[in-house]
Enzyme design. Structure first.
Site, short mmCIF file in Angstrom:
data_model
loop_
_atom_site.label_atom_id
_atom_site.label_comp_id
_atom_site.label_asym_id
_atom_site.label_seq_id
_atom_site.Cartn_x
_atom_site.Cartn_y
_atom_site.Cartn_z
N ARG A 1 25.79 17.33 107.81
CA ARG A 1 25.54 16.37 108.92
C ARG A 1 25.07 17.08 110.19
O ARG A 1 25.46 16.74 111.30
CB ARG A 1 26.80 15.56 109.25
CG ARG A 1 27.30 14.66 108.14
CD ARG A 1 26.29 13.58 107.77
NE ARG A 1 26.85 12.60 106.88
CZ ARG A 1 26.88 12.71 105.55
NH1 ARG A 1 26.34 13.76 104.95
NH2 ARG A 1 27.41 11.76 104.82
N GLU B 1 30.61 11.53 113.97
CA GLU B 1 29.33 11.78 113.30
C GLU B 1 28.25 10.98 114.02
O GLU B 1 27.11 11.39 114.14
CB GLU B 1 29.43 11.35 111.84
CG GLU B 1 28.17 11.66 111.06
CD GLU B 1 27.88 10.67 109.97
OE1 GLU B 1 27.21 9.65 110.25
OE2 GLU B 1 28.31 10.91 108.84
N SER C 1 29.98 6.08 108.43
CA SER C 1 31.14 6.92 108.80
C SER C 1 31.07 7.22 110.29
O SER C 1 30.07 7.76 110.75
CB SER C 1 31.13 8.25 108.05
OG SER C 1 31.11 8.05 106.66
P1 FAD Z 1 19.03 6.43 114.82
O1 FAD Z 1 20.42 5.89 114.73
O2 FAD Z 1 18.02 5.62 115.53
O3 FAD Z 1 19.07 7.89 115.45
C1 FAD Z 1 19.97 8.86 114.98
C2 FAD Z 1 19.66 10.18 115.66
O4 FAD Z 1 18.37 10.65 115.26
C3 FAD Z 1 19.57 10.06 117.21
O5 FAD Z 1 20.06 11.28 117.75
C4 FAD Z 1 18.07 9.93 117.48
O6 FAD Z 1 17.71 10.39 118.76
C5 FAD Z 1 17.48 10.81 116.38
N1 FAD Z 1 16.15 10.39 115.93
C6 FAD Z 1 15.83 9.23 115.30
N2 FAD Z 1 14.52 9.22 114.99
C7 FAD Z 1 14.01 10.39 115.45
C8 FAD Z 1 12.70 10.98 115.44
N3 FAD Z 1 11.63 10.37 114.90
N4 FAD Z 1 12.53 12.20 116.04
C9 FAD Z 1 13.58 12.85 116.59
N5 FAD Z 1 14.85 12.36 116.61
C10 FAD Z 1 15.04 11.13 116.06
N6 FAD Z 1 24.37 8.61 106.87
C11 FAD Z 1 24.49 9.53 105.88
O7 FAD Z 1 24.15 10.70 106.08
N7 FAD Z 1 24.96 9.18 104.65
C12 FAD Z 1 25.34 7.92 104.35
O8 FAD Z 1 25.77 7.65 103.24
C13 FAD Z 1 25.23 6.93 105.37
N8 FAD Z 1 25.62 5.66 105.14
C14 FAD Z 1 25.53 4.73 106.13
C15 FAD Z 1 25.96 3.42 105.85
C16 FAD Z 1 25.87 2.44 106.83
C17 FAD Z 1 26.33 1.04 106.51
C18 FAD Z 1 25.33 2.76 108.10
C19 FAD Z 1 25.20 1.70 109.15
C20 FAD Z 1 24.93 4.06 108.39
C21 FAD Z 1 25.03 5.06 107.40
N9 FAD Z 1 24.64 6.39 107.64
C22 FAD Z 1 24.73 7.32 106.64
C23 FAD Z 1 24.17 6.81 108.99
C24 FAD Z 1 22.67 6.52 109.24
O9 FAD Z 1 22.17 5.59 108.31
C25 FAD Z 1 21.82 7.80 109.16
O10 FAD Z 1 22.27 8.76 110.09
C26 FAD Z 1 20.34 7.54 109.42
O11 FAD Z 1 19.58 8.69 109.15
C27 FAD Z 1 20.05 7.09 110.86
O12 FAD Z 1 18.71 6.65 110.91
P2 FAD Z 1 18.17 5.79 112.13
O13 FAD Z 1 16.68 5.69 112.00
O14 FAD Z 1 18.90 4.53 112.23
O15 FAD Z 1 18.51 6.77 113.34
N1 EPU Z 2 39.89 7.91 100.91
C1 EPU Z 2 41.12 7.56 101.38
N2 EPU Z 2 41.31 6.28 101.78
C2 EPU Z 2 40.32 5.36 101.70
C3 EPU Z 2 39.04 5.73 101.25
C4 EPU Z 2 38.85 7.03 100.85
O1 EPU Z 2 42.04 8.36 101.44
O2 EPU Z 2 40.58 4.21 102.07
C5 EPU Z 2 39.70 9.29 100.44
C6 EPU Z 2 39.68 9.27 98.92
O3 EPU Z 2 40.51 10.27 98.41
C7 EPU Z 2 38.25 9.59 98.57
C8 EPU Z 2 37.80 10.39 99.77
O4 EPU Z 2 38.48 9.82 100.87
O5 EPU Z 2 38.13 10.29 97.37
C9 EPU Z 2 36.30 10.35 100.00
O6 EPU Z 2 35.86 9.00 100.13
P1 EPU Z 2 34.35 8.61 99.88
O7 EPU Z 2 33.91 9.04 98.52
O8 EPU Z 2 34.17 7.17 100.24
O9 EPU Z 2 33.57 9.54 100.89
P2 EPU Z 2 33.74 9.77 102.45
O10 EPU Z 2 34.13 11.19 102.66
O11 EPU Z 2 34.59 8.76 103.06
C10 EPU Z 2 31.26 10.53 102.65
C11 EPU Z 2 30.19 10.38 103.68
C12 EPU Z 2 29.45 9.07 103.48
C13 EPU Z 2 28.83 9.06 102.09
C14 EPU Z 2 29.95 9.21 101.07
C15 EPU Z 2 29.41 9.33 99.65
C16 EPU Z 2 30.85 11.65 105.62
C17 EPU Z 2 31.35 11.61 107.03
N3 EPU Z 2 30.73 10.47 105.02
O12 EPU Z 2 32.22 9.53 102.92
O13 EPU Z 2 28.39 9.01 104.43
O14 EPU Z 2 28.12 7.87 101.86
O15 EPU Z 2 30.70 10.41 101.35
O16 EPU Z 2 28.81 10.57 99.52
O17 EPU Z 2 30.58 12.73 105.11
C18 EPU Z 2 27.84 8.34 106.65
O18 EPU Z 2 27.57 9.52 106.86
O19 EPU Z 2 27.69 7.44 107.50
C19 EPU Z 2 28.35 7.95 105.32
C20 EPU Z 2 28.67 6.70 105.00
#
Ligand code: FAD
Ligand code: EPU
Length: 344
Positions: free
Chosen positions: A167, A333, A237
């Site tokens: 991240r 994050e 997250s």
């Molecule tokens: P923004 O929120 O608009 O910006 C994020 C950052 O990037 C800011 O600092 C911004 O200034 C910068 N930025 C954006 N575009 C540019 C550009 N063109 N040039 C330079 N800087 C830029 N993230 C994960 O890693 N894994 C996940 O599984 C995950 N699951 C998600 C689930 C949900 C339901 C939600 C709502 C979010 C999740 N995210 C996850 C977080 C998010 O989707 C990612 O971080 C995504 O890359 C953000 O994209 P955005 O275009 O919305 O960026």
């Molecule tokens: N867990 C709990 N309680 C809960 C849920 C989960 O204790 O209610 C524990 C469980 O033991 C589980 C562990 O947390 O095994 C991990 O949970 P999960 O697999 O859902 O992953 P996470 O660590 O919560 C991360 C990323 C997610 C990504 C998933 C799948 C971060 C901060 N988050 O979540 O990314 O989608 O793994 O790879 O690393 C995001 O970055 O926004 C995001 C959603």
């Protein structure tokens, strides 16, 4: 085309759906035009000191309003070169990330299927090196093309230059200066599935293992676990999984055998933030307009009409309680926008 708009509500531009207003909102679908304009404004000393680059707003929390916002909306996906085993595809910043993943999976170009259904844009994917289900953007990004707003020049960053980490990337530490224009992805024509993430193999069942079926499995797990941000405001997250020294992780595991612990950088172990938060009693709780999601406590939610400040206050309470109980300070994050904090 490039458009300057004034006093624009950012409610539709952030998935937390909190209110904020940009004094100036610059949107452009043309990279050359936008970079030229930014260069000219800088040359004439008319750029503000700080500016926010905003993609889909799925990883930001507006605690206060930014004054200038730049919204790159450049579209395009093209194959740059290919050989027998690899295809190199360039995608532009304003492309929707998941549409791009779908485009690749449809063609059996593999490497990104585990990153399905992550909201946001291609331009943001290198910033926090998005990751899910055993893959990270760094596994497929070969090069990132950026506009250096300070120096007024286009630059090419190799994967190494991006210093990707969990991240994290170079761009996260130089906010506002580098506008990501496009990224080049190296994808494989021969499929090596990555199914080691807990639950993914089970989700596949007896289906043949292809990029398309892995994508389907990831999407169905995500649908079950994560709230739909178009219905319930959230930014995924809210906190990172913290890295703690190996010794501390060992002591914690002795005391709490159910604590999930994962590999991390040398000398460190990552521990599950969801678990820490759940142990502090936050899972499924609500306070006024904000809450901690009942199925995944790492996700903070806007239960309706929350402000960014309410969400941040709630996040601080969670951080304080986790620190008190486990002596671990969680780190957001999500990018917290206090004001127009990006120095150009
Ligand atoms: P923004 O929120 O608009 O910006 C994020 C950052 O990037 C800011 O600092 C911004 O200034 C910068 N930025 C954006 N575009 C540019 C550009 N063109 N040039 C330079 N800087 C830029 N993230 C994960 O890693 N894994 C996940 O599984 C995950 N699951 C998600 C689930 C949900 C339901 C939600 C709502 C979010 C999740 N995210 C996850 C977080 C998010 O989707 C990612 O971080 C995504 O890359 C953000 O994209 P955005 O275009 O919305 O960026
Ligand atoms: N867990 C709990 N309680 C809960 C849920 C989960 O204790 O209610 C524990 C469980 O033991 C589980 C562990 O947390 O095994 C991990 O949970 P999960 O697999 O859902 O992953 P996470 O660590 O919560 C991360 C990323 C997610 C990504 C998933 C799948 C971060 C901060 N988050 O979540 O990314 O989608 O793994 O790879 O690393 C995001 O970055 O926004 C995001 C959603």
């Amino acid at each position: 085309m490039i458009t300057f708009r004034r006093h624009i509500s950012l409610l539709p531009y952030n998935t937390f759906a909190v209110p904020a207003v940009a004094d100036t909102f610059i949107v452009s679908d043309n990279a050359a035009e936008l970079t030229h304009e930014l260069h000219e404004l800088r040359r004439k000393n008319r750029l503000p000191e700080t500016m926010l680059i905003l993609g889909g707003g799925s990883n930001v929390l507006f605690v206060s309003s930014p004054s200038w916002v730049v919204h790159p909306d450049f579209k395009g996906v093209k194959i740059e070169k290919e050989d027998e085993s690899t295809v190199w595809v360039r995608a532009y910043a304003g492309e929707t990330w998941d549409d791009f993943v779908a485009w690749c999976v449809e063609r059996d170009y593999s490497g990104m299927e585990n990153l399905s259904a992550i909201p946001g844009t291609v331009g943001a994917c290198p910033v926090q090196n998005i990751g899910a289900y055993g893959r990270e953007a760094k596994d497929v990004i070969e090069q990132v093309e950026v506009f250096d707003i300070t120096e007024g020049e286009m630059l090419s960053f190799s994967r190494k230059d991006c210093t990707f980490n969990y991240r994290d990337s170079f761009f996260k530490h130089h906010r506002g200066r580098y506008l990501i224009v496009s990224a080049l992805f190296g994808l494989s024509k021969t499929f090596t599935p990555q199914l080691s993430y807990a639950g993914l193999m089970e989700e596949m069942g007896n289906k043949p293992v292809t990029p398309a079926t892995v994508r389907e499995a990831v999407i169905s797990i995500r649908r079950r676990k994560l709230p739909d941000c178009t219905v319930l405001g959230n930014a995924g997250s809210f906190f990172k999984n913290p890295a703690v020294p190996v010794r501390k992780a060992g002591l914690l595991q002795q005391q709490y055998p159910s604590l999930p612990v994962y590999p991390a950088a040398k000398g460190y172990r990552k521990v599950s933030a969801a678990w820490l938060i759940e142990q502090c009693g936050w899972k499924g709780t609500r306070k006024g307009n904000v809450g901690c999601f009942g199925l995944q406590p790492l996700i903070l939610i806007n239960c309706g009409n929350a402000s960014g400040k309410e969400l941040m206050d709630f996040a601080n309470e969670i951080m304080d309680s986790v620190e008190k109980k486990f002596d671990i300070r969680l780190e957001p994050e999500v990018r917290i926008i206090h004001d127009s904090t990006d120095r150009v």
